[in-house]
Design a protein around this motif. Structure first.
Motif, mmCIF file in Angstrom:
data_model
loop_
_atom_site.group_PDB
_atom_site.id
_atom_site.type_symbol
_atom_site.label_atom_id
_atom_site.label_comp_id
_atom_site.label_asym_id
_atom_site.label_seq_id
_atom_site.Cartn_x
_atom_site.Cartn_y
_atom_site.Cartn_z
ATOM 1 N N LYS A 123 -11.420 -3.453 13.094
ATOM 2 C CA LYS A 123 -12.665 -2.753 12.767
ATOM 3 C C LYS A 123 -13.318 -3.312 11.510
ATOM 4 O O LYS A 123 -14.531 -3.408 11.425
ATOM 5 C CB LYS A 123 -12.395 -1.252 12.617
ATOM 6 N N ASN A 124 -12.498 -3.673 10.500
ATOM 7 C CA ASN A 124 -13.098 -4.236 9.288
ATOM 8 C C ASN A 124 -12.493 -5.593 8.897
ATOM 9 O O ASN A 124 -12.748 -6.118 7.816
ATOM 10 C CB ASN A 124 -13.037 -3.229 8.125
ATOM 11 N N GLU A 125 -11.678 -6.133 9.781
ATOM 12 C CA GLU A 125 -11.198 -7.517 9.666
ATOM 13 C C GLU A 125 -10.466 -7.846 8.368
ATOM 14 O O GLU A 125 -10.648 -8.923 7.807
ATOM 15 C CB GLU A 125 -12.368 -8.497 9.887
ATOM 16 N N HIS A 126 -9.674 -6.908 7.884
ATOM 17 C CA HIS A 126 -8.754 -7.250 6.796
ATOM 18 C C HIS A 126 -7.583 -6.270 6.799
ATOM 19 O O HIS A 126 -7.583 -5.309 7.561
ATOM 20 C CB HIS A 126 -9.460 -7.299 5.437
ATOM 21 N N VAL A 127 -6.604 -6.537 5.934
ATOM 22 C CA VAL A 127 -5.445 -5.648 5.840
ATOM 23 C C VAL A 127 -5.862 -4.377 5.091
ATOM 24 O O VAL A 127 -6.391 -4.461 3.977
ATOM 25 C CB VAL A 127 -4.260 -6.348 5.133
ATOM 26 N N ASN A 128 -5.642 -3.228 5.717
ATOM 27 C CA ASN A 128 -6.022 -1.947 5.126
ATOM 28 C C ASN A 128 -4.808 -1.256 4.529
ATOM 29 O O ASN A 128 -3.761 -1.161 5.179
ATOM 30 C CB ASN A 128 -6.584 -1.006 6.194
ATOM 31 N N THR A 129 -4.954 -0.767 3.319
ATOM 32 C CA THR A 129 -3.932 0.135 2.787
ATOM 33 C C THR A 129 -4.082 1.474 3.497
ATOM 34 O O THR A 129 -5.097 1.733 4.161
ATOM 35 C CB THR A 129 -4.132 0.370 1.278
ATOM 36 N N LEU A 130 -3.090 2.338 3.324
ATOM 37 C CA LEU A 130 -3.211 3.678 3.907
ATOM 38 C C LEU A 130 -4.425 4.400 3.314
ATOM 39 O O LEU A 130 -5.158 5.089 4.021
ATOM 40 C CB LEU A 130 -1.918 4.468 3.656
ATOM 41 N N ALA A 131 -4.656 4.207 2.014
ATOM 42 C CA ALA A 131 -5.812 4.859 1.376
ATOM 43 C C ALA A 131 -7.112 4.444 2.059
ATOM 44 O O ALA A 131 -7.965 5.279 2.356
ATOM 45 C CB ALA A 131 -5.858 4.512 -0.110
ATOM 46 N N GLU A 132 -7.251 3.165 2.343
ATOM 47 C CA GLU A 132 -8.489 2.704 2.983
ATOM 48 C C GLU A 132 -8.607 3.268 4.399
ATOM 49 O O GLU A 132 -9.705 3.630 4.846
ATOM 50 C CB GLU A 132 -8.551 1.179 3.007
ATOM 51 N N ARG A 133 -7.467 3.374 5.089
ATOM 52 C CA ARG A 133 -7.496 3.955 6.442
ATOM 53 C C ARG A 133 -7.981 5.401 6.373
ATOM 54 O O ARG A 133 -8.785 5.837 7.201
ATOM 55 C CB ARG A 133 -6.088 3.885 7.073
ATOM 56 N N LEU A 134 -7.498 6.131 5.377
ATOM 57 C CA LEU A 134 -7.904 7.532 5.220
ATOM 58 C C LEU A 134 -9.379 7.624 4.835
ATOM 59 O O LEU A 134 -10.095 8.517 5.308
ATOM 60 C CB LEU A 134 -7.025 8.224 4.167
ATOM 61 N N GLN A 135 -9.831 6.701 4.006
ATOM 62 C CA GLN A 135 -11.252 6.709 3.625
ATOM 63 C C GLN A 135 -12.134 6.590 4.865
ATOM 64 O O GLN A 135 -13.163 7.263 4.977
ATOM 65 C CB GLN A 135 -11.547 5.545 2.670
ATOM 66 N N GLY A 136 -11.693 5.752 5.816
ATOM 67 C CA GLY A 136 -12.465 5.563 7.049
ATOM 68 C C GLY A 136 -12.625 6.864 7.827
ATOM 69 O O GLY A 136 -13.670 7.106 8.434
ATOM 70 N N CYS A 137 -11.592 7.713 7.804
ATOM 71 C CA CYS A 137 -11.680 8.994 8.520
ATOM 72 C C CYS A 137 -12.816 9.842 7.959
ATOM 73 O O CYS A 137 -13.505 10.534 8.691
ATOM 74 C CB CYS A 137 -10.371 9.775 8.385
ATOM 75 N N PHE A 138 -12.993 9.800 6.634
ATOM 76 C CA PHE A 138 -14.069 10.592 6.024
ATOM 77 C C PHE A 138 -15.440 10.015 6.393
ATOM 78 O O PHE A 138 -16.371 10.753 6.684
ATOM 79 C CB PHE A 138 -13.894 10.658 4.496
ATOM 80 N N THR A 139 -15.554 8.705 6.381
ATOM 81 C CA THR A 139 -16.848 8.081 6.667
ATOM 82 C C THR A 139 -17.287 8.339 8.107
ATOM 83 O O THR A 139 -18.458 8.607 8.367
ATOM 84 C CB THR A 139 -16.764 6.551 6.443
ATOM 85 N N TYR A 140 -16.338 8.256 9.039
ATOM 86 C CA TYR A 140 -16.695 8.279 10.464
ATOM 87 C C TYR A 140 -16.395 9.631 11.135
ATOM 88 O O TYR A 140 -17.303 10.340 11.544
ATOM 89 C CB TYR A 140 -15.984 7.143 11.196
ATOM 90 N N SER A 141 -15.123 9.997 11.231
ATOM 91 C CA SER A 141 -14.783 11.238 11.949
ATOM 92 C C SER A 141 -15.395 12.460 11.271
ATOM 93 O O SER A 141 -15.840 13.386 11.926
ATOM 94 C CB SER A 141 -13.266 11.418 12.037
ATOM 95 N N MET A 142 -15.395 12.459 9.937
ATOM 96 C CA MET A 142 -15.907 13.613 9.204
ATOM 97 C C MET A 142 -17.391 13.439 8.854
ATOM 98 O O MET A 142 -17.966 14.278 8.161
ATOM 99 C CB MET A 142 -15.107 13.859 7.914
ATOM 100 N N ASN A 143 -18.004 12.352 9.306
ATOM 101 C CA ASN A 143 -19.417 12.062 9.037
ATOM 102 C C ASN A 143 -19.766 12.260 7.563
ATOM 103 O O ASN A 143 -20.812 12.823 7.228
ATOM 104 C CB ASN A 143 -20.333 12.923 9.923
ATOM 105 N N GLY A 144 -18.851 11.817 6.685
ATOM 106 C CA GLY A 144 -19.057 12.068 5.259
ATOM 107 C C GLY A 144 -19.041 10.814 4.420
ATOM 108 O O GLY A 144 -19.532 9.752 4.846
ATOM 109 N N GLN A 145 -18.517 10.944 3.210
ATOM 110 C CA GLN A 145 -18.440 9.835 2.253
ATOM 111 C C GLN A 145 -16.986 9.606 1.906
ATOM 112 O O GLN A 145 -16.216 10.557 1.812
ATOM 113 C CB GLN A 145 -19.207 10.194 0.974
ATOM 114 N N LYS A 146 -16.615 8.356 1.646
ATOM 115 C CA LYS A 146 -15.209 8.106 1.361
ATOM 116 C C LYS A 146 -14.854 8.512 -0.064
ATOM 117 O O LYS A 146 -15.568 8.191 -1.009
ATOM 118 C CB LYS A 146 -14.855 6.645 1.626
ATOM 119 N N PRO A 147 -13.722 9.232 -0.221
ATOM 120 C CA PRO A 147 -13.248 9.521 -1.577
ATOM 121 C C PRO A 147 -12.756 8.220 -2.199
ATOM 122 O O PRO A 147 -12.271 7.346 -1.482
ATOM 123 C CB PRO A 147 -12.049 10.459 -1.352
ATOM 124 N N PRO A 148 -12.888 8.053 -3.534
ATOM 125 C CA PRO A 148 -12.280 6.885 -4.172
ATOM 126 C C PRO A 148 -10.780 6.851 -3.856
ATOM 127 O O PRO A 148 -10.166 7.904 -3.691
ATOM 128 C CB PRO A 148 -12.508 7.123 -5.667
#
Ligand code: HEC
Ligand code: HEC
Length: 291
Positions: free
Chosen positions: A89-114
């Motif tokens: 989806k974003n063509e690089h190695v994701n940490t767990l934090a980055e994976r969780l950030q994606g949930c906020f951006t897309y599934s929750m239609n929101g903004q990613k927490p730092p």
């Protein structure tokens, strides 16, 4: 069972160990246990407990059922042991934090927490605790959503509408908007402004069909036929929802770049309307122009 290639590209053959997360009541009364409890609370009531990052009315548990414990509903303990991982989806190695950030951006239609935000730390603590004692770097039995075989007939809107009327409308409503009691969401929206946006995993028809087959109607998972699950997934995702956050002003270009016409309906004409052309902007009530 077919051969499994891990998120890291390792061929794991048919090795899928079984795992059961710890008892929900055994979270310790320690400072770490407090973080685990906060993470669980964010997971169960996401808009209330992470209000700065959620633009819709859904909770994480709306899709990751039983507080993220249930097999074949993308359980958190199975996810925990697969990160860091490369994501197409974003063509690089994701940490767990980055994976969780994606949930906020897309599934929750929101903004990613730092990445260092308390919300991410608490969610990671909850996941780590659920995965206590699990082997790492393996696909555990029940991970993700169990893919269905290709449908015998091409998924169909009209057949899906019938499946919906018979099996889903009672809870999710004729207009797909779910139901709230005293402002508290009881049944989540399947499309429209309060649902996941066009960038979310659930808008992929194979993913939605897999989730629905195993988990819906609520309490009666695995009762729909595979064909019914494909058809109702097509019907559900044949409705408009908030714009893809990666939208660049052109539905056509966004479609080409991010939406494979074989797996989702963004940019396609359904009932005379091009999906995505009139979507509300990404971000829901977090938008500056939202009231
Ligand atoms: C609308 C349904 C939905 C909601 C709400 C949702 N998710 Fe997900 N989640 C998915 C889907 C679908 C996937 C799989 C995406 C894919 O195809 O890769 C996923 C994947 C994940 C993964 C990776 C799983 C794995 O095995 O690699 C994690 C972790 C996760 N979600 C956490 C969360 C958290 C935390 C929240 C709340 C902030 C959340 N999700 C909200 C649908 C949802
Ligand atoms: C008895 C009520 C009920 C019925 C019937 C039902 N659902 Fe659900 N559905 C729920 C609840 C409740 C959740 C959220 C689960 C949670 O929070 O634990 C949910 C979650 C979902 C989700 C993920 C969250 C979202 O809003 O996108 C989808 C997709 C979904 N249902 C589709 C369907 C489909 C399709 C049908 C019919 C085949 C169906 N449901 C029938 C109650 C129901």
């Amino acid at each position: 069972m077919s051969s499994v290639v891990s998120a890291q590209g390792v061929d794991l053959g048919e090795y899928r160990p079984k795992f059961d997360p710890p008892d929900a009541h055994s979270i310790p009364d320690t400072p770490f246990g407090e973080a685990v409890k906060r993470g669980q609370a964010i997971f169960l009531k996401t808009p209330q407990n992470a209000p700065n990052f959620v633009g819709n009315n859904m909770n994480c548990v709306s899709c990751h059922m039983d507080a993220g414990r249930r097999k074949d509903a993308s359980p958190l303990w199975a996810a925990y042991v697969l990160y860091p991982a490369y994501r197409a989806k974003n063509e690089h190695v994701n940490t767990l934090a980055e994976r969780l950030q994606g949930c906020f951006t897309y599934s929750m239609n929101g903004q990613k927490p730092p990445a260092e935000d308390q919300v991410i730390v608490d969610l990671e603590s909850y996941m780590y605790w659920l995965a206590r004692g699990a082997p790492t770097g393996v696909v555990l039995e029940g991970q993700g959503f169990k893919r269905l075989p290709e449908p015998a007939q091409k998924p169909d809107y009209v057949r899906g509408e019938k499946v919906y009327a018979q099996n889903c409308v009672l809870c999710h409503g004729a207009d797909g908007q779910g139901q709230s009691v005293n402002g508290h969401m009881v049944f989540p929206a399947l499309w429209g402004d309060q649902s996941y946006n066009w960038g979310a995993g659930m808008q992929s028809i194979p993913t939605a069909a897999a989730f629905i087959k195993a988990n819906m109607p609520l309490g009666h998972g695995n009762t729909l036929s595979d064909q019914d699950a494909w058809d109702v997934a097509y019907y559900m995702n044949g409705h408009d929802r908030p714009q893809d956050p990666r939208f660049n002003g052109s539905v056509e270009e966004t479609q080409k770049k991010y939406h494979d016409a074989k797996t989702d309906l963004y940019g396609q004409k359904i009932n005379g309307k091009v999906l995505g052309a009139d979507s509300v902007p990404h971000g829901g009530r977090l938008r500056k122009d939202a009231s």
